[in-house]
Design a protein around this motif. Structure first.
Motif, mmCIF file in Angstrom:
data_model
loop_
_atom_site.group_PDB
_atom_site.id
_atom_site.type_symbol
_atom_site.label_atom_id
_atom_site.label_comp_id
_atom_site.label_asym_id
_atom_site.label_seq_id
_atom_site.Cartn_x
_atom_site.Cartn_y
_atom_site.Cartn_z
ATOM 1 N N ASP A 415 1.382 -0.935 -0.043
ATOM 2 C CA ASP A 415 0.179 0.157 -0.180
ATOM 3 C C ASP A 415 0.906 0.935 -0.348
ATOM 4 O O ASP A 415 2.089 1.269 0.018
ATOM 5 C CB ASP A 415 -0.891 0.132 1.005
ATOM 6 N N ASP A 417 0.326 5.806 0.014
ATOM 7 C CA ASP A 417 0.159 7.385 0.360
ATOM 8 C C ASP A 417 1.101 8.250 -0.457
ATOM 9 O O ASP A 417 1.908 8.163 0.309
ATOM 10 C CB ASP A 417 -0.214 7.596 1.743
ATOM 11 N N ASP A 419 -0.337 10.984 -0.955
ATOM 12 C CA ASP A 419 -1.170 12.138 -1.338
ATOM 13 C C ASP A 419 -0.304 13.741 -0.917
ATOM 14 O O ASP A 419 0.426 12.713 0.196
ATOM 15 C CB ASP A 419 -2.426 11.827 -1.056
ATOM 16 N N ASN A 542 -1.197 3.072 9.086
ATOM 17 C CA ASN A 542 -2.255 3.541 9.394
ATOM 18 C C ASN A 542 -1.555 5.138 10.448
ATOM 19 O O ASN A 542 -1.548 6.384 10.164
ATOM 20 C CB ASN A 542 -3.079 3.090 10.225
ATOM 21 N N ARG A 545 0.667 7.478 8.423
ATOM 22 C CA ARG A 545 -0.911 8.595 7.457
ATOM 23 C C ARG A 545 -1.723 9.662 8.445
ATOM 24 O O ARG A 545 -2.031 10.301 7.836
ATOM 25 C CB ARG A 545 -1.394 7.519 6.987
ATOM 26 N N GLN A 549 -1.396 13.398 7.766
ATOM 27 C CA GLN A 549 -2.963 14.138 7.687
ATOM 28 C C GLN A 549 -3.445 14.707 8.733
ATOM 29 O O GLN A 549 -4.083 16.666 8.207
ATOM 30 C CB GLN A 549 -4.105 13.832 7.969
#
Length: 601
Positions: A415, A417, A419, A542, A545, A549
């Motif tokens: 996986d 991330d 962004d 997680n 992440r 954010q």
């Protein structure tokens, strides 16, 4: 050539240690010798000074690891010795250290010049606390002077008081320290980090005491009374019999849960009375027979319903002469009438205890120290790539890690991330009262949840055994404390609010003596390494992440390794934050891990 072995002419010298990091690990020091070496370090740098060999006492074997390790002087220590090559004066040997009373004005003059020798190049020793008032180099505990700045005050300030006893709710206090030494009877050894051993022969107050810098200590007073205080977890293992005799009273108070498991028979005998008060429910479960025998009466009281149940047969036998005394109806005892309620004793009050919660205590292994030191270098992997290779090569030679582990292929990411981090307002907090306090102790509160000791004491950098705040990297202690406060308030507090199982494995670190990894934000008080107890390796992705954010940070590294849990390295800069992320694997950038978070667990 005459030398020490062929002539009685010895060439004695005194000098100052400027380097103790012997590459041969045999205790040598580079000493600048008075009358032989210039004080001008531009003309004679520290690295060009000869290595001086230590002489060990006859009680030390000095062979194959046996005896006392010949390590003791620090940079700035005055030592005395002789030249073993006689008049050539090229092979110094040191056999003693010299204490004194350092002069503040003298050392201020020395420290004003970076090119002047005969001083600690790191400007640490003599310690400012001793230097400011021209104190003798002799330990304060040996002198019984300025005791309020020693462990005596720490011990007394941290005394446990009003410890509750059972049932009667009486209390007892931890006794104060029995220290009352007189010079010259207290023999004290104190290490750089603050570990202390005392053999005190003061007449009428003889003591033996050991103290670990964490606050764990043992002390035996003149009466033979011993106090042992353990601030971390305590483990005792007996592989054979264990016998304990207490001739006086025994008080045990457990504020958490208590479990006792006996794998064979257990006998409990009480010659006097015995009371058991349970403030919650009580369960007694017996796989075999349960026999209760009383030499006198047996009284059972219940404030509510009393039930006696049996899957087969219920028998109650008694030489009852008055039938009205006991009535049975469908195998249930008929409750007493209201008029008899005074016979029921008041039960103990029901309470909901609060269990104390302690985070795990980390004692770093050699491998963990390697990991944390490589973490520092990984902050700027491109610049430090060659040094990382050297550190790993030495780790392989020392048996800390295998070459196969280093060469292990990186796993494919399951996986990612990639962004961009959302824009967050830049909040640059001030220093507050930090600029106004005379000293910044380890107990200084940086934020609601974190003290200075939480971000320095637990650091596992092996380069500063004391792990205390110190000026470095061009920053004062207050500036570093200010950086730690910003890190605690802006980063660590909101993460802990979200993840209460957060553990800080490393915070402020001192600069390595060899000058490596000088660019680390750990050394400016801007970085912390985080792990999370009770979570799987894959959950770190997680967590990182969520941080990306929700938290304003400068740099976040999600770091994976073979054979251990991942960790998150996060920084905060009061000069403005970049909000950059990267993923690392075994201390190098993971495949396509620059600027993205990868799931590699």
């Amino acid at each position: 050539m005459d030398n020490i072995y062929g002539t009685t002419n010895l060439y004695w010298w005194v000098g100052v240690v400027e380097d103790r990091f012997d590459p041969l690990y045999i205790g040598r020091c580079k000493v600048r010798i008075v009358g032989y070496h210039t004080s001008d370090k531009a003309e004679l740098p520290t690295e060009d000074l000869p290595w001086s060999y230590p002489i060990q006492p006859i009680t030390s074997a000095a062979m194959s690891g046996k005896g006392q390790t010949p390590i003791g002087p620090v940079e700035g220590t005055w030592v005395i010795g002789f030249f073993r090559d006689g008049e050539d004066c090229q092979e110094p040997v040191m056999f003693g250290t010299m204490a004194g009373i350092p002069g503040k004005s003298y050392y201020e003059k020395l420290r004003a010049s970076s090119n002047y020798g005969f001083q600690d190049p790191n400007k640490v020793y003599p310690l400012d606390d001793y230097l400011n008032e021209s104190e003798p180099d002799t330990n304060r505990l040996a002198r019984n002077q300025k005791i309020d700045k020693t462990i005596v005050k720490k011990k007394d300030d941290a005394r446990e008081k009003s410890i509750q006893l059972a049932i009667e709710k009486d209390t007892w206090d931890q006794p104060p320290t029995p220290y009352n030494a007189l010079y010259p009877f207290n023999h004290v050894y104190e290490s750089e980090s603050g570990h202390i051993f005392e053999v005190d022969d003061t007449p009428g107050n003889e003591r033996i005491a050991t103290y670990h810098k964490s606050g764990t200590y043992s002390e035996i007073d003149v009466n033979g009374t011993q106090l042992v205080k353990v601030v971390g977890d305590n483990y005792q293992l007996y592989l054979r019999h264990n016998n304990v005799l207490v001739k006086g009273n025994c008080n045990i108070t457990v504020e958490g849960n208590c479990e006792l498991y006996v794998k064979n028979d257990c006998d409990l005998e009480v010659d006097g009375n015995m009371r058991t008060h349970v403030h919650g429910d009580y369960e007694l479960n017996v796989a075999g027979d349960l026999d209760i025998t009383a030499g006198k009466n047996i009284n059972l009281y219940s404030a509510a319903t009393a039930n006696i149940k049996s899957t087969t047969k219920l028998s109650i036998g008694s030489p009852i002469t008055e039938v009205a005394t006991l009535k049975l109806n469908a195998f249930s005892i008929i409750p007493l009438p209201p008029s008899a309620s005074t016979l029921i004793r008041n039960p103990v009050s029901e309470e909901s205890p609060t269990l104390p919660i302690f985070g795990p205590l980390l004692v770093p292994t050699r491998r963990e120290l390697l990991t944390f030191n490589l973490d520092v270098l990984s902050e700027d992997f491109v610049t430090n790539a060659e040094e990382i290779k050297q550190v790993l090569a030495q780790a392989v030679a020392d048996g800390i890690i295998t070459q196969a582990e280093i060469d292990a292929p990186q796993p494919e990411a399951s996986d990612l991330d990639d962004d961009p981090a959302p824009e967050k307002p830049q909040e640059i907090p001030g220093c507050g009262e930090i600029n106004n306090v005379a000293e910044i102790p380890e107990t200084f509160q940086l934020s609601p949840s974190f003290k200075v000791q939480d971000l320095t004491f637990k650091a596992v950098c092996c380069d500063d055994p004391g792990r205390r705040l110190r000026a470095q990297e061009g920053l004062t202690k207050r500036e570093i404390a200010c950086n730690l406060r910003a890190l605690a308030e802006q980063v660590l507090e909101p993460i802990k609010a979200r993840y209460s199982n957060m553990i800080i494995t490393s915070g402020f670190r001192t600069a390595p003596a060899d000058g490596g990894a000088k660019r680390s934000q750990h050394m400016k008080g801007e970085a912390a390494d985080l792990q999370f107890s009770g979570v799987s390796k894959s959950e770190y992705f997680n967590i990182a992440r969520w941080i990306k954010q929700n938290i304003n940070y400068d740099q976040m590294l999600l770091e994976y390794q073979d054979g251990g849990n991942p960790w998150i390295h996060i920084t905060f800069s009061r000069n403005g934050n970049r909000n950059v992320v990267s993923t690392y694997y075994n201390h190098s950038t993971a495949r396509n891990g620059q600027g993205v978070l990868l799931q590699l667990a």
